[in-house]
Design a protein around this motif. Structure first.
Motif, PDB file in Angstrom:
ATOM      1  N   LYS A  62       0.815  -1.210   0.000  1.00  0.00           N
ATOM      2  CA  LYS A  62       0.000   0.000   0.000  1.00  0.00           C
ATOM      3  C   LYS A  62       0.854   1.268   0.000  1.00  0.00           C
ATOM      4  CE  LYS A  62      -4.089  -1.932   2.289  1.00  0.00           C
ATOM      5  NZ  LYS A  62      -4.924  -1.912   3.531  1.00  0.00           N
ATOM      6  N   ASN A  63       2.089   1.144   0.523  1.00  0.00           N
ATOM      7  CA  ASN A  63       2.983   2.301   0.604  1.00  0.00           C
ATOM      8  C   ASN A  63       4.071   2.282  -0.466  1.00  0.00           C
ATOM      9  OD1 ASN A  63       2.431   3.987   3.316  1.00  0.00           O
ATOM     10  ND2 ASN A  63       1.957   1.823   3.696  1.00  0.00           N
ATOM     11  N   GLY A  64       3.842   1.485  -1.509  1.00  0.00           N
ATOM     12  CA  GLY A  64       4.757   1.474  -2.645  1.00  0.00           C
ATOM     13  C   GLY A  64       6.089   0.815  -2.386  1.00  0.00           C
ATOM     14  N   LEU A  65       6.148  -0.079  -1.392  1.00  0.00           N
ATOM     15  CA  LEU A  65       7.381  -0.765  -1.040  1.00  0.00           C
ATOM     16  C   LEU A  65       7.274  -2.251  -1.383  1.00  0.00           C
ATOM     17  CD1 LEU A  65       7.882   0.881   2.465  1.00  0.00           C
ATOM     18  CD2 LEU A  65       9.011   1.530   0.327  1.00  0.00           C
ATOM     19  N   ALA A  66       8.428  -2.899  -1.545  1.00  0.00           N
ATOM     20  CA  ALA A  66       8.480  -4.337  -1.853  1.00  0.00           C
ATOM     21  C   ALA A  66       7.567  -4.687  -3.029  1.00  0.00           C
ATOM     22  CB  ALA A  66       8.102  -5.159  -0.621  1.00  0.00           C
ATOM     23  N   LEU A  67       7.644  -3.884  -4.081  1.00  0.00           N
ATOM     24  CA  LEU A  67       6.758  -4.081  -5.230  1.00  0.00           C
ATOM     25  C   LEU A  67       7.026  -5.395  -5.959  1.00  0.00           C
ATOM     26  CD1 LEU A  67       6.761  -0.440  -6.687  1.00  0.00           C
ATOM     27  CD2 LEU A  67       5.077  -1.508  -5.178  1.00  0.00           C
ATOM     28  N   GLY A  68       8.225  -5.949  -5.773  1.00  0.00           N
ATOM     29  CA  GLY A  68       8.536  -7.212  -6.421  1.00  0.00           C
ATOM     30  C   GLY A  68       8.295  -8.424  -5.545  1.00  0.00           C
ATOM     31  N   GLY A  69       7.843  -8.204  -4.319  1.00  0.00           N
ATOM     32  CA  GLY A  69       7.605  -9.311  -3.412  1.00  0.00           C
ATOM     33  C   GLY A  69       6.360 -10.101  -3.787  1.00  0.00           C
ATOM     34  N   SER A  70       6.434 -11.438  -3.670  1.00  0.00           N
ATOM     35  CA  SER A  70       5.295 -12.293  -3.981  1.00  0.00           C
ATOM     36  C   SER A  70       5.493 -13.640  -3.307  1.00  0.00           C
ATOM     37  CB  SER A  70       5.158 -12.487  -5.499  1.00  0.00           C
ATOM     38  OG  SER A  70       6.181 -13.339  -5.982  1.00  0.00           O
ATOM     39  N   LEU A  71       4.505 -14.507  -3.457  1.00  0.00           N
ATOM     40  CA  LEU A  71       4.627 -15.856  -2.903  1.00  0.00           C
ATOM     41  C   LEU A  71       5.664 -16.684  -3.662  1.00  0.00           C
ATOM     42  CD1 LEU A  71       0.876 -16.722  -2.215  1.00  0.00           C
ATOM     43  CD2 LEU A  71       2.604 -15.953  -0.577  1.00  0.00           C
ATOM     44  N   ASP A  72       6.137 -16.171  -4.799  1.00  0.00           N
ATOM     45  CA  ASP A  72       7.178 -16.859  -5.556  1.00  0.00           C
ATOM     46  C   ASP A  72       8.570 -16.593  -4.992  1.00  0.00           C
ATOM     47  OD1 ASP A  72       5.387 -17.992  -7.388  1.00  0.00           O
ATOM     48  OD2 ASP A  72       5.442 -16.191  -8.653  1.00  0.00           O
ATOM     49  N   ASN A  73       8.715 -15.559  -4.164  1.00  0.00           N
ATOM     50  CA  ASN A  73      10.043 -15.229  -3.663  1.00  0.00           C
ATOM     51  C   ASN A  73      10.089 -14.947  -2.163  1.00  0.00           C
ATOM     52  OD1 ASN A  73       9.145 -12.458  -3.476  1.00  0.00           O
ATOM     53  ND2 ASN A  73       9.596 -12.235  -5.668  1.00  0.00           N
ATOM     54  N   ALA A  74       9.095 -15.410  -1.429  1.00  0.00           N
ATOM     55  CA  ALA A  74       9.103 -15.243   0.029  1.00  0.00           C
ATOM     56  C   ALA A  74       8.131 -16.226   0.666  1.00  0.00           C
ATOM     57  CB  ALA A  74       8.720 -13.817   0.420  1.00  0.00           C
TER      58      ALA A  74
END
Length: 307
Positions: A199-211
């Motif tokens: 929501k705050n424009g952070l960790a835009l590349g984070g997903s269940l594929d990499n965490a």
């Protein structure tokens, strides 16, 4: 024991954790005494960034290096793989301002480094060895270091979550143990934090594929965990990477409780600023080191203080 680099160049691409954009990485052989050197590709050309404890400029979500207006984020998993596999010298070309997150572990980087092979150089390996006990505490978190021939860690984490709780793991980090026990352990976070970051424009590349993502009761990822104690294993992986922000490997026995990137770097800075008191630079010879178990094909060594 002689220094090592990789035998040939290898490349990969992936998503950046922060930007969510595609980034490209090329690992190249480097000469003796180069250490880990990053070459940043941007609009103004190619600029070099040498990791140092004082060059860590941010520790939120990941470790970020900065120098002369340039920055490079999410370096810890790659640096852990390089140090974990015993590679002394490597040039890392980066396009995109951060290291790709891949699957959230160091497994992809270990695979790339194995594909690249190893080449032995003519110079002896240099290490920084802890010479006497030192303890570093902040807000209930702890890192204690003692002399040791090699890199030993005894790490404990504690989270108020039914799937984590208190987890501990002690191990000697060698190329064999790093590959088998640490490389595949993924970064983890909590669903409520992930939602806030997005929501705050952070960790835009984070997903269940990499965490590994946890809700209030368990793991959201359909495949579950790779290890029952994957959480503490990943914390050790991060610790190895954060201790790699030197121009040579660090030797010591480390007891760690509830640390993270910020405390890891603060501790390393403390060691480095007080290096005359706590560290010695040593050059490795060819005799066996007491307490350092050799792996198949591994040349053991003794340490002699450099003049």
């Amino acid at each position: 024991m002689l220094q090592k680099t990789i035998h040939k160049s290898v490349a990969c691409s992936g998503i950046g954790l922060h930007s969510g954009k595609k980034v490209r990485l090329v690992l190249r052989p480097a000469g003796e005494n180069t250490g880990i050197l990053f070459a940043l590709q941007n609009g103004s050309g190619r600029r070099f960034l040498t990791p140092r404890p004082e060059s860590v400029i941010a520790t939120g979500l990941a470790t970020t290096l900065g120098q002369g207006g340039d920055s490079l984020a999410t370096v810890e998993h790659l640096m852990a793989a390089v140090r974990g596999l015993g590679i002394d010298n490597i040039l890392v070309d980066v396009e995109g301002g951060e290291i790709p997150i891949m699957d959230g572990s160091a497994a992809s980087f270990v695979y790339l480094l194995r594909m690249a092979g190893e080449r032995t150089l003519s110079a002896r390996r240099k290490v920084y060895r802890v010479t006497k006990p030192v303890e570093f505490k902040r807000e209930g978190k702890l890192i204690r270091a003692e002399p040791c021939d090699g890199f030993h860690v005894d790490y404990t984490i504690e989270f108020p979550h039914p799937l984590i709780g208190r987890q501990s793991l002690a191990m000697q980090v060698t190329p064999q143990s790093f590959t088998a026990m640490l490389a595949k352990a993924r970064t983890f976070g909590f669903l409520r934090e992930v939602e806030y970051l997005r929501k705050n424009g952070l960790a835009l590349g984070g997903s269940l594929d990499n965490a590994v993502v946890l809700d209030d009761y368990g793991v959201v990822n359909t495949e579950g965990l790779r290890f029952s104690d994957e959480f503490v294993r990943h914390k050790i992986l991060d610790f190895v990477g954060d201790m790699a922000v030197l121009d040579a490997p660090l030797w010591g026995s480390f007891t760690v409780f509830a640390s993270g990137h910020a405390l890891n770097n603060a501790f390393l800075r403390h060691l480095w600023v007080n290096a005359d008191e706590y560290l010695e630079e040593v050059s490795l010879g060819l005799e066996p080191v007491a307490g350092l178990e050799a792996e198949p094909g591994m040349v053991t060594a003794s340490a002699a203080v450099l003049a």
